[in-house]
Design a protein around this motif. Structure first.
Motif, PDB file in Angstrom:
ATOM      1  N   GLY A 188      -7.363  -5.997   3.498  1.00 24.76           N
ATOM      2  CA  GLY A 188      -6.910  -4.633   3.241  1.00 24.76           C
ATOM      3  C   GLY A 188      -6.152  -4.002   4.387  1.00 24.76           C
ATOM      4  N   SER A 216      -7.997   3.606   2.840  1.00 21.22           N
ATOM      5  CA  SER A 216      -6.695   3.684   2.181  1.00 21.22           C
ATOM      6  C   SER A 216      -6.733   4.638   0.992  1.00 21.22           C
ATOM      7  CB  SER A 216      -6.265   2.287   1.728  1.00 21.22           C
ATOM      8  OG  SER A 216      -5.056   2.331   1.032  1.00 21.22           O
ATOM      9  N   THR A 234       0.834  -1.195   0.000  1.00 22.22           N
ATOM     10  CA  THR A 234       0.000   0.000   0.000  1.00 22.22           C
ATOM     11  C   THR A 234       0.872   1.248   0.000  1.00 22.22           C
ATOM     12  OG1 THR A 234      -0.083   0.157   2.415  1.00 22.22           O
ATOM     13  CG2 THR A 234      -1.728  -1.248   1.359  1.00 22.22           C
ATOM     14  N   ARG A 249     -14.064  -4.961   4.365  1.00 22.77           N
ATOM     15  CA  ARG A 249     -13.208  -4.840   3.183  1.00 22.77           C
ATOM     16  C   ARG A 249     -13.457  -3.534   2.436  1.00 22.77           C
ATOM     17  NH1 ARG A 249     -13.826 -11.076   0.852  1.00 22.77           N
ATOM     18  NH2 ARG A 249     -12.332 -12.050   2.290  1.00 22.77           N
ATOM     19  N   GLY A 262     -10.679  -0.477   2.346  1.00 21.49           N
ATOM     20  CA  GLY A 262     -10.225  -0.036   1.038  1.00 21.49           C
ATOM     21  C   GLY A 262     -10.465   1.443   0.827  1.00 21.49           C
ATOM     22  N   GLU A 317      -6.500  -9.661   1.378  1.00 25.01           N
ATOM     23  CA  GLU A 317      -7.764  -9.222   0.794  1.00 25.01           C
ATOM     24  C   GLU A 317      -8.559  -8.347   1.750  1.00 25.01           C
ATOM     25  OE1 GLU A 317     -11.498 -11.123  -1.762  1.00 25.01           O
ATOM     26  OE2 GLU A 317      -9.918 -12.412  -0.950  1.00 25.01           O
TER      27      GLU A 317
END
Length: 563
Positions: free
Chosen positions: A49, A489, A2, A482, A486, A47
């Protein structure tokens, strides 16, 4: 990797997922989760995250206190794997773009540690005993404890060894407190920090960080109060949050800075908010757990105060704060939110009372608890700083209250008497459910078809929360986590901006704040604690924890609005 993890100070805005290894995934079928199990589920974690995984202790241990009774700080418990397994797990995490944080337990060792065995063999006055806190007992032959201090887990904090001396254990009798006035202790822990850093650890979580420095010599032991309060720090407290503890962490900072990027640590320090910043300063560990959020009952003013105190401590330290709703030491927050809500000063006792009666004292409204947990997550994820998640919260797991007393593992349950019994923390440590329908009978926790029973019993209702069930349902808690992670981020951590401004005009039953987000836009987070729906600000509703009511935010819900 990331964008956040490309920064040297990645931990300042990280989402860290706590793995309690014994209950995560069992790769070899012995009923205990293990290091290989973490590696095998690395895709699941990627997955989700997250930015990093934090491993609770995986060291050789008699497992009196879930691995927090360490017998060897520089090895892996054979029941959980090998050093090579740790290396492979660390490499897999790094390949997946995630950092690795390991737990360090510096206040005490297991009584099975080679140092403690040597201390018993060497006798009073020996250099070996000086590594621990030994003191002569009172009475003609030392038959009485040095004073009336109590263990955190119940019972006396002193244990006799048969030669007139007693050793201090602030926790279980099998966890002997180290003497941090001894240079051997300092050097050995610096060796441990380098050992795991050299093997790929990116940071450390420091257990009971506020207890290492102790004062047992400035006055006769019998003159100290029987129960020094953890909430009353300073020179007058012989056990908790003493000023000398910061000398230890300044020494550790020199070790952290030997690496590029420098290692960081986060302190588990149950101290008054005014003292948190010292542990988190750049000269010491870097971060400290802010437990204010996890202590709050479901009232807007309690959450607002928790956020304000966390932000103030972060500003004072020159670091960022942390946000925690659950971990391995507290009942899971969906359950806390599902029970009747009373002020935080007594809410803990209400939850404990509910646990002691196997969840039958009060009604646990799981629909309400889930709704509030979703709202709390979104409110938490929008805040500047790091977020620490506990395994299973992404599934919306509730506390398992009805574990039979005979199946409990927590020393709190074993050391307290029926008059002041504490059922303990096992209800949040039950092995995770991976498959709803599984011929093995443990919801896919163990990989082999033939295996030992899971170390803690799983309830039948776990089937509703199994990973495979939630992955197939886009309305599940797992999908919500999730999406939310996401979006955090993409919108917030990518900017590197950790500022926050309170949004006014909503009244005292709403928590609303604004954050700069990607593209020069502004994100507004609105959480409604009130009974009626509230209007949202102009902009695009990018995520909401519950369905809107005619465009308005219902009770017990959070929305993110971007403009």
């Amino acid at each position: 990797m990331t964008a956040n993890n490309e920064r040297a100070d990645w931990w300042k805005q990280a989402v860290v997922y706590q793995v309690y290894p014994r209950s995560f995934y069992d790769a070899n079928g012995d009923g205990l989760g293990d290091i290989k199990g973490v590696t095998e589920r690395m895709g699941y974690l990627r997955e989700l995250g997250i930015d990093a995984i934090w491993l609770s202790p995986f060291y050789p241990s008699p497992l009196v206190d879930g691995g927090y009774d360490v017998a060897d700080y520089r090895d892996v418990d054979p029941r959980l794997g090998t050093l090579e397994d740790f290396d492979a797990m660390c490499a897999a995490a790094h390949e997946a773009g995630m950092k690795v944080v390991v737990d360090i337990v510096p206040n005490h060792t297991s009584t099975e540690h080679e140092w403690f065995r040597a201390a018993l063999a060497a006798g009073p006055g020996s250099p070996e005993r000086d590594r621990y806190v030994f003191r002569p007992g009172r009475g003609e032959n030392g038959e009485l404890p040095p004073n009336g201090w109590k263990s955190t887990f119940g019972g006396p904090a002193w244990e006799p060894v048969g030669d007139g001396e007693w050793y201090l254990h602030l926790f279980a009798v099998e966890q002997a407190d180290l003497n941090w006035g001894n240079p051997d202790v300092h050097e050995d822990f610096k060796k441990t920090l380098r050992f795991w850093s050299d093997r790929g650890a990116d940071g450390f979580r420091i257990d009971v960080a506020h207890a290492l420095a102790k004062d047992l010599d400035s006055r006769p032991l019998a003159d100290w109060p029987d129960d020094p309060d953890q909430g009353e720090p300073g020179d007058d407290n012989p056990l908790w949050d003493r000023p000398e503890v910061h000398e230890i962490y300044r020494e550790w900072r020199q070790v952290f800075n030997e690496y590029e990027p420098a290692r960081f640590a986060v302190a588990e320090a149950w101290v008054v908010p005014e003292h948190q910043w010292m542990y988190a300063s750049p000269d010491e560990l870097g971060q400290v757990f802010n437990f204010q959020l996890s202590n709050a009952a479901w009232f807007a003013d309690e959450f607002r105060t928790a956020i304000e105190k966390g932000l103030a401590a972060a500003e004072q330290s020159g670091s960022t704060t942390t946000w925690v709703l659950s971990n391995h030491d507290m009942p899971r927050h969906p359950t806390r939110f599902a029970l009747p809500q009373v002020r935080s000063s007594v809410h803990h006792q209400l939850v404990t009372d509910w646990l002691l009666r196997d969840g039958r004292t009060y009604h646990e409204d799981r629909e309400l608890g889930t709704r509030r947990a979703r709202a709390a997550l979104l409110m938490e994820l929008g805040l500047p700083g790091s977020v620490y998640l506990y395994q299973g919260e992404e599934l919306g797991l509730f506390e398992v209250a009805d574990i039979p007393w005979g199946a409990l593992e927590d020393p709190q349950a074993l050391m307290t008497t029926h008059g002041d019994a504490i059922k303990g923390r096992d209800g949040c440590r039950v092995p995770l459910p991976w498959r709803a329908v599984d011929e093995s009978g443990d919801f896919g926790f163990s990989a082999p078809v033939e295996h030992e029973a899971a170390h803690l019993p799983q309830p039948e209702w776990f089937a509703q929360f199994a990973v495979d069930v939630e992955e197939a349902n886009t309305a599940s808690m797992l999908w919500f986590y999730r999406r939310a992670l996401g979006m955090r981020s993409e919108l917030l951590t990518a900017t590197g901006d950790t500022s926050l401004a309170w949004a006014g005009g909503y009244g005292d039953q709403v928590i609303a704040y604004e954050r700069p987000c990607a593209g020069g836009r502004t994100l507004t987070s609105v959480t409604n604690f009130g009974e009626g729906p509230v209007a949202l600000p102009a902009g695009e509703v990018v995520l909401c924890s519950s369905e809107l009511l005619a465009g308005r935010l219902p009770q017990d819900a959070t929305a993110w609005v971007v403009r």
